[in-house]
Every structure is written in structure tokens, then in C-alpha cells.
Design an enzyme around this catalytic site. Structure first.
Site, PDB file in Angstrom:
ATOM      1  N   GLU A 166      17.860 -28.229  29.396  1.00  0.00           N
ATOM      2  CA  GLU A 166      17.571 -27.022  28.620  1.00  0.00           C
ATOM      3  C   GLU A 166      16.604 -26.136  29.406  1.00  0.00           C
ATOM      4  OE1 GLU A 166      15.078 -27.334  25.060  1.00  0.00           O
ATOM      5  OE2 GLU A 166      16.495 -26.013  24.023  1.00  0.00           O
TER       6      GLU A 166
ATOM      7  N   GLU B 106      14.184 -31.146  14.438  1.00  0.00           N
ATOM      8  CA  GLU B 106      15.080 -30.122  14.981  1.00  0.00           C
ATOM      9  C   GLU B 106      14.666 -29.928  16.431  1.00  0.00           C
ATOM     10  OE1 GLU B 106      17.477 -29.240  13.239  1.00  0.00           O
ATOM     11  OE2 GLU B 106      16.933 -29.231  11.131  1.00  0.00           O
TER      12      GLU B 106
ATOM     13  N   CYS C  37      17.140 -22.172  20.434  1.00  0.00           N
ATOM     14  CA  CYS C  37      17.594 -23.565  20.499  1.00  0.00           C
ATOM     15  C   CYS C  37      19.107 -23.656  20.520  1.00  0.00           C
ATOM     16  CB  CYS C  37      17.025 -24.357  19.332  1.00  0.00           C
ATOM     17  SG  CYS C  37      17.399 -23.630  17.736  1.00  0.00           S
TER      18      CYS C  37
ATOM     19  N   LYS D 119       0.946 -26.511  11.351  1.00  0.00           N
ATOM     20  CA  LYS D 119       0.346 -26.459  12.691  1.00  0.00           C
ATOM     21  C   LYS D 119       1.305 -25.623  13.548  1.00  0.00           C
ATOM     22  CE  LYS D 119       0.149 -27.677  16.533  1.00  0.00           C
ATOM     23  NZ  LYS D 119       0.327 -26.691  17.655  1.00  0.00           N
TER      24      LYS D 119
HETATM   25  P1  NAD Z   1       7.103 -28.247  21.912  1.00  0.00           P
HETATM   26  O1  NAD Z   1       7.773 -29.536  21.610  1.00  0.00           O
HETATM   27  O2  NAD Z   1       6.338 -28.127  23.165  1.00  0.00           O
HETATM   28  O3  NAD Z   1       6.083 -27.841  20.754  1.00  0.00           O
HETATM   29  C1  NAD Z   1       6.486 -27.702  19.415  1.00  0.00           C
HETATM   30  C2  NAD Z   1       5.282 -27.937  18.512  1.00  0.00           C
HETATM   31  O4  NAD Z   1       4.871 -29.290  18.624  1.00  0.00           O
HETATM   32  C3  NAD Z   1       4.058 -27.096  18.878  1.00  0.00           C
HETATM   33  O5  NAD Z   1       3.409 -26.681  17.694  1.00  0.00           O
HETATM   34  C4  NAD Z   1       3.197 -28.092  19.649  1.00  0.00           C
HETATM   35  O6  NAD Z   1       1.821 -27.774  19.600  1.00  0.00           O
HETATM   36  C5  NAD Z   1       3.488 -29.361  18.887  1.00  0.00           C
HETATM   37  N1  NAD Z   1       3.218 -30.601  19.639  1.00  0.00           N
HETATM   38  C6  NAD Z   1       3.264 -30.793  20.985  1.00  0.00           C
HETATM   39  N2  NAD Z   1       2.931 -32.068  21.273  1.00  0.00           N
HETATM   40  C7  NAD Z   1       2.689 -32.706  20.108  1.00  0.00           C
HETATM   41  C8  NAD Z   1       2.313 -34.027  19.747  1.00  0.00           C
HETATM   42  N3  NAD Z   1       2.115 -34.984  20.670  1.00  0.00           N
HETATM   43  N4  NAD Z   1       2.162 -34.322  18.442  1.00  0.00           N
HETATM   44  C9  NAD Z   1       2.364 -33.395  17.497  1.00  0.00           C
HETATM   45  N5  NAD Z   1       2.701 -32.116  17.764  1.00  0.00           N
HETATM   46  C10 NAD Z   1       2.879 -31.768  19.059  1.00  0.00           C
HETATM   47  O7  NAD Z   1       8.248 -27.149  21.826  1.00  0.00           O
HETATM   48  P2  NAD Z   1       8.128 -25.601  22.178  1.00  0.00           P
HETATM   49  O8  NAD Z   1       8.099 -25.484  23.664  1.00  0.00           O
HETATM   50  O9  NAD Z   1       7.064 -25.000  21.346  1.00  0.00           O
HETATM   51  O10 NAD Z   1       9.524 -25.051  21.618  1.00  0.00           O
HETATM   52  C11 NAD Z   1      10.699 -24.984  22.346  1.00  0.00           C
HETATM   53  C12 NAD Z   1      11.612 -26.148  21.990  1.00  0.00           C
HETATM   54  O11 NAD Z   1      11.928 -26.135  20.598  1.00  0.00           O
HETATM   55  C13 NAD Z   1      12.947 -26.080  22.700  1.00  0.00           C
HETATM   56  O12 NAD Z   1      13.299 -27.355  23.154  1.00  0.00           O
HETATM   57  C14 NAD Z   1      13.910 -25.638  21.600  1.00  0.00           C
HETATM   58  O13 NAD Z   1      15.262 -25.980  21.782  1.00  0.00           O
HETATM   59  C15 NAD Z   1      13.325 -26.307  20.415  1.00  0.00           C
HETATM   60  N6  NAD Z   1      13.770 -25.657  19.184  1.00  0.00           N
HETATM   61  C16 NAD Z   1      14.647 -26.325  18.378  1.00  0.00           C
HETATM   62  C17 NAD Z   1      15.123 -25.722  17.228  1.00  0.00           C
HETATM   63  C18 NAD Z   1      16.084 -26.438  16.329  1.00  0.00           C
HETATM   64  O14 NAD Z   1      16.188 -26.045  15.183  1.00  0.00           O
HETATM   65  N7  NAD Z   1      16.770 -27.464  16.790  1.00  0.00           N
HETATM   66  C19 NAD Z   1      14.681 -24.442  16.884  1.00  0.00           C
HETATM   67  C20 NAD Z   1      13.784 -23.793  17.720  1.00  0.00           C
HETATM   68  C21 NAD Z   1      13.316 -24.425  18.870  1.00  0.00           C
END
Ligand code: NAD
Length: 503
Positions: free
Chosen positions: A396, A264, A298, A189
Site C-alpha cells: 500500500e 478497518e 483506503c 483518539k
Molecule cells: P496508523 O495505523 O499509523 O494510525 C492510525 C491511528 O492509530 C492513529 O490515531 C495512530 O495514532 C494510532 N496508533 C498508532 N499506533 C498505535 C498503537 N500502538 N496503539 C494504539 N493506537 C495506535 O494509520 P494512518 O497512517 O493514520 O492511516 C492510514 C492507514 O489507514 C492506511 O493503511 C489506510 O488504508 C488505512 N485506512 C483504512 C480504512 C478502512 O476503512 N479500511 C479507512 C481509512 C484508512
């Protein structure tokens, strides 16, 4: 779009106008026909409609993956056979890197040169796990004369992979490669802001010979498609990358099913610069560390802690260099910072820029760069003298915005470094060997880079502590996450058998 952006914006040839799900080897619409808009971050205009998956679509995708797992050849193939398919996937990704980068850059706003690097890294992820599974050894323990014990490593089943919009294709490969290498089947997804590059996986996998049903993709919103995947009883594993708050929600939603979870999450990583450091290298690295990938990274070193004796010089040189960082259209080869992914995210980052004016001393950037009146462009922004309780120090931002704070002692530096809820990465700059090691070991971060930029060997563990994540992936740790290790115990000698109920 204004006149200003029109002549310079780039639209790739042959852009699709619709993206569908990919289930059981076929591209399909949502069961209810629903779609959502996808914007490009330079014009902020809708350029395609993506199928909006819900429970029924996720059910179909999971059923397909489940069938491929229980009846199909993939989990039963020799590691060498799976490895060949994975190497072919890597070859195909490499051979299409320019097109992948073009689409990724258009969809996400990432600078094209950096998107190209990420496409190559995606190929490398497949190559790495293709090699790893043929070299895989498992434990065997001998109890002389009595017993032999061995580990029977097994794929687990349908892995649910949920990914974010920053470097989407690369981060998808990070989960797809180990999940597939170990013989699982998957439902991906991808993030709703950036579904374009993910739509290319299906063709690549088909061409590489991945059996039907092994890879399934459902587009859609997190709270609909993502949520249905997390709560699906036939999905025993969820690998999630995204925000800490989403991770917390998913953790709760997965709890009733006792799923395997890999999380992550977000970060607010410190870069700590001691006075004895190589300042030229530290400035270059900390500029790159927060402004590469548009700051949507991240592991961004978004808090820079600088020892007092070099603080003023550091701030002055850092601000001057930040002002020279080239903001530009994502497709231009000279661009170093492109457009943020989406207007919602742009608004969020801009609100922190405004807040920063009250929480720190603005020394570079501070809003839209000149010449970019539309689109999600933010000038590399630097705030100095930021107090540790400031929100721009604690939260962040996920954009090209950095907070710089002075410190006087090593103990204070450590307290500042650890004084946030996150613990993903830390960067330490010093030439004092003892301090370098002691500080690195004491800092609360899953990964530390010493006198180094963020350069990661794929064999090393990746993961955060505190609110930055749970569990580790990378190398064998990914293999461990995506497999069960069944212990098999065999008696060799006399059966050790206390007799109950003896007559
Ligand atoms: P997000 O949490 O908004 O979304 C991530 C994914 O989760 C998307 O596909 C979204 O559709 C899905 N999602 C959202 N709500 C959900 C739910 N209730 N149930 C299941 N899936 C759901 O994050 P984002 O804004 O897409 O990404 C940015 C974030 O990701 C930042 O906080 C960044 O630090 C983090 N990040 C972490 C790493 C790591 O390896 N630690 C790497 C890249 C990004």
C-alpha cells in the site's frame, strides 16, 4: 517556505495555536504538560501545538466516560431523544461545512472541494444513525405454549475510537455516530498528523445538548495515548481504522482484555478492466479511484488490471488523462490533487515513486509536479507493465501512484486481483453479465463495485477481508458492534425442569 509557495498558500483566519484534550466537558492540558507539533502540509511549518496525552490523560478521559455511562442520562434516554441530539449534531456540521472543510483542507492537504464533500458525509453519518435507532427492531421468538425469547439490546460502555489522518473528520463521524446513537460513551483518539478538525467536535456536541462526559477526546501519539486506550481495562470496545501493521499490534494488545474489536485496515484494491468494458467510464472512474483524496484513500483502486486487447489504448489514454489531473494548493477550488499530509508520508510515497522506476514503465508523473518545489506535492504517477511480484503492486503506497498490469484470461485476472495480502475493495469493469457476477463473487474483497466508482449507500456493510480488516461496520452492523444482544428466555407453560437429586 519558498517565494514560490508563499503568495499562493492559504492560512485560515482564527487558527488556534494550541489544541487541548476535552475531558468531562472541559478543555484541559496534558497532566504532564507535554505537547507535540502539528505541521501544515503546504509549508511543512509547525502551526500549532497539540496536547500529547499519555496514560494519565487517558485514565481521566475513561473515568469521565465511565461515569457518564453508569450515572448519566445518555444510555437511558429514549432512542427518539438521542436521535434528536444526533440530528442537531448533523444540522450543526452541515451549517459549518465550509469552515470545517477549510480547516480540514489546511491541516490535511486535501483539496477543498473534496474536504467539503467529506464534511457533508460526516453530517450524513449522524443523520443516518439518528434515523436508524428510532427504526431499530429486535428479535423475538415464540415457542408456542412454552416459551418466549427476546433480545434485549444494550449499549456496552466506554468505546475507544482510534482514527487515521486521511479524511479525519469524516472517519471520526463514522465511529462517533453509531457509538453514541446506541447509548455508549466514548473516548476518541484522533490521528496525530491531523488533530485540527477533531477539536471542533466538542463545541458541536455541547451545542447539540450531548450530556457532559459522554464525549471525551485525548490527543496524542499512537504508541502513547492510543496504546493506553487499547490497554485500558474499562474500555471494552476498540474501533480502529488505520494501517494493517498497527491493527495487528492493537489486536495483540487488546487480547489479554478480550475486547470487542473492529478493524478497518489497509488496502491495495484492484480495478479490473475487461476488453468489453465502457472504456471512457472505466478510465474516468479509475483515475478518480486512485487520485481523489490525494490517493490517501483506503479503498483506492491502486492496481489496474487491463485485458490485453485494450491494454495499450488504455495505458495511453490513462497516462494522458493522469497528466491533466490538476495538482494545486489545497484551498483552490480547481485543485484535484493537493498536498500529502506530512513530510514523513511524502518521503514514503516518494520512495515508492523511485522504486517504481525500476519495477515498471513510468508513463505519467514520477516526482514533484512543476512549480511546487516545497510542500508535500506529488504528481499523479502511473507505472505500466508492472509485474505482480513488484513491491509497487503488492504494498500500500497511500498516495497518487498507480500500477497497471495486463492480463490475458479471466482466470489470470482473478489470480492477479487476489494475489496480494489485502482484500478491501475491488472494481470490475465489464458488460458481460455472467462474468461480472462470477468475477465479483470470486474476488477476495470485502466490497466490490461493478461498473461503478466508489459510491456507497450507508446501509451496506463496510469492511475488508484478509489483511484489510476484521468485522463489518455500516448500517445495522455498526449497531451490532456497539451493542450487546442479551437473550432473555421466559417460560410460558409448564416449567421444563428435570429434577436432579429426587428423593
Ligand atoms: P496508523 O495505523 O499509523 O494510525 C492510525 C491511528 O492509530 C492513529 O490515531 C495512530 O495514532 C494510532 N496508533 C498508532 N499506533 C498505535 C498503537 N500502538 N496503539 C494504539 N493506537 C495506535 O494509520 P494512518 O497512517 O493514520 O492511516 C492510514 C492507514 O489507514 C492506511 O493503511 C489506510 O488504508 C488505512 N485506512 C483504512 C480504512 C478502512 O476503512 N479500511 C479507512 C481509512 C484508512
Amino acid at each position: 517556505m519558498t517565494d514560490q509557495s508563499t503568495p499562493q498558500a492559504h492560512r485560515p483566519d482564527d487558527l488556534p495555536t494550541a489544541i487541548r484534550h476535552y475531558i468531562d466537558g472541559r478543555f484541559v492540558d496534558s497532566v504532564d504538560g507535554a505537547t507535540f507539533d502539528v505541521l501544515d502540509p503546504v509549508s511543512n511549518e509547525t502551526y500549532l501545538q497539540a496536547a500529547a496525552g499519555k496514560q494519565a490523560d487517558v485514565d481521566a478521559a475513561v473515568a469521565s466516560a465511565r461515569r457518564a455511562f453508569t450515572e448519566g442520562p445518555w444510555p437511558r434516554m429514549l432512542p427518539r431523544e438521542r436521535s434528536r441530539v444526533l440530528h442537531t449534531i448533523a444540522d450543526l456540521v452541515e451549517s459549518r461545512d465550509a469552515r470545517l472543510a477549510e480547516l480540514e483542507s489546511f491541516d490535511s492537504g486535501l483539496p477543498i472541494t473534496q474536504a467539503l464533500g467529506q464534511a457533508r458525509r460526516a453530517a450524513e453519518n449522524f443523520r443516518f444513525f439518528a434515523d436508524l435507532i428510532v427504526a431499530q427492531a429486535d428479535d423475538t421468538y415464540k415457542v408456542p405454549g412454552r416459551q418466549i425469547n427476546y433480545v434485549n439490546r444494550k449499549p456496552i460502555g466506554v468505546a475507544g475510537l482510534i482514527t487515521p489522518w486521511n479524511t479525519p473528520f469524516m472517519l471520526e463521524s463514522w465511529k462517533l455516530a453509531p457509538a453514541l446513537a446506541t447509548g455508549n460513551t466514548v473516548v476518541l483518539k484522533p490521528a496525530e498528523f491531523t488533530p485540527l478538525s477533531a477539536s471542533l467536535w466538542a463545541g458541536i456536541f455541547e451545542e447539540a445538548g450531548l450530556p457532559q462526559g459522554v464525549f471525551n477526546l485525548v490527543n496524542g501519539l499512537g504508541e502513547e495515548a492510543g496504546d493506553a486506550l487499547v490497554k485500558h481495562p474499562d474500555v471494552p470496545l476498540i474501533s480502529f481504522t488505520g494501517e494493517s501493521s498497527t491493527g495487528r499490534l492493537i489486536f495483540g494488545n487488546a487480547a489479554p482484555h478480550l475486547k470487542g474489536l473492529s478493524m478497518e485496515l489497509g488496502g491495495k484494491s484492484p480495478a479490473v478492466v475487461f476488453a468489453d468494458a465502457d472504456l471512457d467510464a472505466a478510465i474516468d472512474a479509475t483515475i478518480f479511484g486512485v487520485f481523489s483524496l490525494n490517493g490517501e484513500r483506503c479503498t483506492a483502486g491502486s492496481r489496474i488490471l487491463v485485458e490485453r486487447p485494450v491494454y495499450d489504448e488504455f495505458v495511453e489514454r490513462y497516462a494522458a488523462q493522469a497528466k491533466r489531473v490538476r495538482v494545486g494548493y489545497p484551498h483552490e477550488k480547481t485543485t484535484e490533487v493537493g498536498a500529502l499530509v506530512h513530510p514523513e508520508h511524502f518521503e514514503k510515497v516518494m520512495s515508492y515513486v523511485e522504486l517504481g522506476r525500476t519495477e515498471g514503465r513510468l508513463v505519467a508523473g514520477g516526482g514533484r509536479p512543476e512549480g511546487f518545489e516545497t510542500g508535500n506535492f506529488v504528481a499523479p504517477t502511473v507505472f505500466a507493465d508492472v509485474k505482480p511480484d513488484a513491491r509497487i503492486f503488492q504494498e500500500e503506497i497511500f498516495g497518487p501512484v498507480v500500477a497497471i498490469t495486463p492480463f490475458d484470461t479471466e482466470a489470470e485476472a482473478l489470480e492477479l486481483a487476489n494475489g496480494v495480502k489485502y482484500g478491501l475493495a475491488a472494481y470490475v469493469w465489464t458488460n458481460d453479465l455472467k462474468r461480472a457476477h462470477n468475477f465479483s463473487q470470486a474476488v477476495e474483497a470485502g466490497m466490490v463495485w461493478l461498473n461503478s466508482n466508489n459510491v456507497r449507500d450507508l446501509r451496506t456493510p463496510f469492511g475488508g477481508v484478509k489483511a484489510s480488516g476484521l468485522g463489518h461496520e455500516g448500517g445495522y452492523r455498526s449497531i451490532d458492534f456497539y451493542t450487546d444482544q442479551q437473550a432473555v428466555h421466559i417460560t410460558l407453560g409448564k416449567v421444563h425442569n428435570p429434577t436432579f437429586g429426587k428423593s
